[in-house]
Design a protein around this motif. Sequence first.
Motif, PDB file in Angstrom:
ATOM      1  N   VAL A  61       0.868  -1.184   0.000  1.00 40.77           N
ATOM      2  CA  VAL A  61       0.000   0.000   0.000  1.00 40.77           C
ATOM      3  C   VAL A  61       0.897   1.223   0.000  1.00 40.77           C
ATOM      4  O   VAL A  61       1.731   1.387   0.899  1.00 40.77           O
ATOM      5  N   LEU A  62       0.726   2.073  -1.004  1.00 42.15           N
ATOM      6  CA  LEU A  62       1.537   3.280  -1.132  1.00 42.15           C
ATOM      7  C   LEU A  62       0.648   4.513  -1.019  1.00 42.15           C
ATOM      8  O   LEU A  62      -0.381   4.610  -1.701  1.00 42.15           O
ATOM      9  N   ASN A  63       1.074   5.448  -0.189  1.00 44.65           N
ATOM     10  CA  ASN A  63       0.399   6.740  -0.125  1.00 44.65           C
ATOM     11  C   ASN A  63       0.795   7.539  -1.360  1.00 44.65           C
ATOM     12  O   ASN A  63       1.990   7.833  -1.554  1.00 44.65           O
ATOM     13  N   PRO A  64      -0.147   7.903  -2.239  1.00 39.86           N
ATOM     14  CA  PRO A  64       0.216   8.566  -3.495  1.00 39.86           C
ATOM     15  C   PRO A  64       1.051   9.823  -3.314  1.00 39.86           C
ATOM     16  O   PRO A  64       1.921  10.116  -4.149  1.00 39.86           O
ATOM     17  N   VAL A  65       0.819  10.576  -2.241  1.00 39.85           N
ATOM     18  CA  VAL A  65       1.578  11.821  -2.072  1.00 39.85           C
ATOM     19  C   VAL A  65       3.025  11.562  -1.678  1.00 39.85           C
ATOM     20  O   VAL A  65       3.854  12.480  -1.713  1.00 39.85           O
ATOM     21  N   ARG A  66       3.359  10.328  -1.313  1.00 37.82           N
ATOM     22  CA  ARG A  66       4.735   9.961  -1.003  1.00 37.82           C
ATOM     23  C   ARG A  66       5.475   9.408  -2.222  1.00 37.82           C
ATOM     24  O   ARG A  66       6.673   9.094  -2.132  1.00 37.82           O
ATOM     25  N   VAL A  67       4.759   9.269  -3.325  1.00 40.31           N
ATOM     26  CA  VAL A  67       5.374   8.753  -4.553  1.00 40.31           C
ATOM     27  C   VAL A  67       6.002   9.911  -5.323  1.00 40.31           C
ATOM     28  O   VAL A  67       5.357  10.936  -5.556  1.00 40.31           O
ATOM     29  N   GLU A  68       7.278   9.744  -5.695  1.00 41.78           N
ATOM     30  CA  GLU A  68       7.961  10.767  -6.490  1.00 41.78           C
ATOM     31  C   GLU A  68       8.113  10.250  -7.916  1.00 41.78           C
ATOM     32  O   GLU A  68       8.243   9.043  -8.137  1.00 41.78           O
ATOM     33  N   MET A  69       8.080  11.178  -8.880  1.00 46.77           N
ATOM     34  CA  MET A  69       8.110  10.804 -10.292  1.00 46.77           C
ATOM     35  C   MET A  69       9.280  11.461 -11.013  1.00 46.77           C
ATOM     36  O   MET A  69       9.633  12.601 -10.703  1.00 46.77           O
ATOM     37  N   HIS A  70       9.846  10.741 -11.963  1.00 49.62           N
ATOM     38  CA  HIS A  70      10.973  11.253 -12.737  1.00 49.62           C
ATOM     39  C   HIS A  70      10.755  10.945 -14.207  1.00 49.62           C
ATOM     40  O   HIS A  70      10.459   9.809 -14.586  1.00 49.62           O
ATOM     41  N   LEU A  71      10.898  11.966 -15.050  1.00 44.14           N
ATOM     42  CA  LEU A  71      10.788  11.832 -16.504  1.00 44.14           C
ATOM     43  C   LEU A  71      12.018  12.478 -17.140  1.00 44.14           C
ATOM     44  O   LEU A  71      12.483  13.516 -16.673  1.00 44.14           O
ATOM     45  N   ASP A  72      12.517  11.864 -18.219  1.00 43.02           N
ATOM     46  CA  ASP A  72      13.623  12.515 -18.926  1.00 43.02           C
ATOM     47  C   ASP A  72      13.512  12.341 -20.443  1.00 43.02           C
ATOM     48  O   ASP A  72      14.481  12.530 -21.166  1.00 43.02           O
ATOM     49  N   GLY A  73      12.328  12.006 -20.913  1.00 43.03           N
ATOM     50  CA  GLY A  73      12.140  11.827 -22.358  1.00 43.03           C
ATOM     51  C   GLY A  73      12.358  10.403 -22.827  1.00 43.03           C
ATOM     52  O   GLY A  73      11.953  10.046 -23.936  1.00 43.03           O
ATOM     53  N   ARG A  74      13.014   9.582 -22.001  1.00 41.10           N
ATOM     54  CA  ARG A  74      13.249   8.187 -22.362  1.00 41.10           C
ATOM     55  C   ARG A  74      12.635   7.222 -21.356  1.00 41.10           C
ATOM     56  O   ARG A  74      12.233   6.131 -21.715  1.00 41.10           O
ATOM     57  N   ARG A  75      12.588   7.653 -20.096  1.00 40.42           N
ATOM     58  CA  ARG A  75      12.114   6.770 -19.040  1.00 40.42           C
ATOM     59  C   ARG A  75      11.086   7.483 -18.170  1.00 40.42           C
ATOM     60  O   ARG A  75      11.046   8.703 -18.118  1.00 40.42           O
ATOM     61  N   ALA A  76      10.253   6.667 -17.503  1.00 40.04           N
ATOM     62  CA  ALA A  76       9.297   7.192 -16.534  1.00 40.04           C
ATOM     63  C   ALA A  76       9.506   6.413 -15.240  1.00 40.04           C
ATOM     64  O   ALA A  76       8.987   5.305 -15.072  1.00 40.04           O
TER      65      ALA A  76
END
Length: 318
Positions: free
Chosen positions: A31-46
């Motif tokens: 179970v993950l709290n959505p506000v604790r999830v961090e996201m990274h994008l660089d044009g090749r990966r998500a």
Amino acid sequence: MKITILSRSASISSTKRLVEAARARGHQVRVLNPVRVEMHLDGRRANLYYRRRRLPPCDVVIPRIAQSINNYGLAVVNQFAMGGMALVNTARAIAESRNKMRSLQLLSAHGIDIPATVMARDAADLKAMVGLVGGVPVLVKLLQGQEKRGVMVCESLQSLEAALEAILGLGHNLIVQQYVKHSGQDVRVLVVGGKAVAAVRRRPRVGRMSYTLNRGARLERLELTDSQREAAEKTAVLVGLEVAGVDLLDVEEGHPKVFEVNSSPALPEMESATGLDLAGTIIERAEQLATGAPAIGAPERAPAAVPPRRKRASRPRA
């Protein structure tokens, strides 16, 4: 199978039931709290991180996104989809269900009966349009309000005008909707994978005009009529929700009106009333999606017809 549930807390009753049902079927659950999830994008990966640690992939994600974190939560859901993970309810479908006017527009355009509804930006315009929804009393709903606090009943034009000016003055968008008194059936249907799997009749507490599960309505198991089942199932498919709580008003027998669609319906109350393992049914659908079963999606909208061009009359040559 590895299952991720996006929820503010593992102690929330519906989340707890999903965890129990998944573990009972031998799955690993986080179970993950959505506000604790961090996201990274660089044009090749998500990439996804949780408290700065990279998240390993899972097989399927079950979103239970609270309205209070709607925008961020839906971005997280979308990021999981970009990573190739199966979703029980996509970000697009959740967003469609959360915008009350857009979801009603979609249903109305496809022949689903809904309570008469009006929307405008000016309090005077809305007050003038009350006759189009049958006059007072009316329901006033915040366009993207929470189920607990997003609805009020106005029984006179004076109370309506005061409510409209206050709400619009705070910058909130709203709709005014026909208030159908409870002379008929107030029904919630749980639809999973496009099939109605359970239904309850809801009776408000004495002295309360509220009809929502979160505000103390008493629930009774209900056998759906063919028209109720068809309306609920068609609604969930149109909105694109794999798991949906579809709220119906059936004032005249055989003529249900859909007034709300919920992408994170409460489970324990319905399980208690029906005696059914509804959390287990949702986990079973998650298993199917993880193994490549076709997902429900809103049908492609037909492009608007383009009228044929008129041919110009040829001018006579000199």
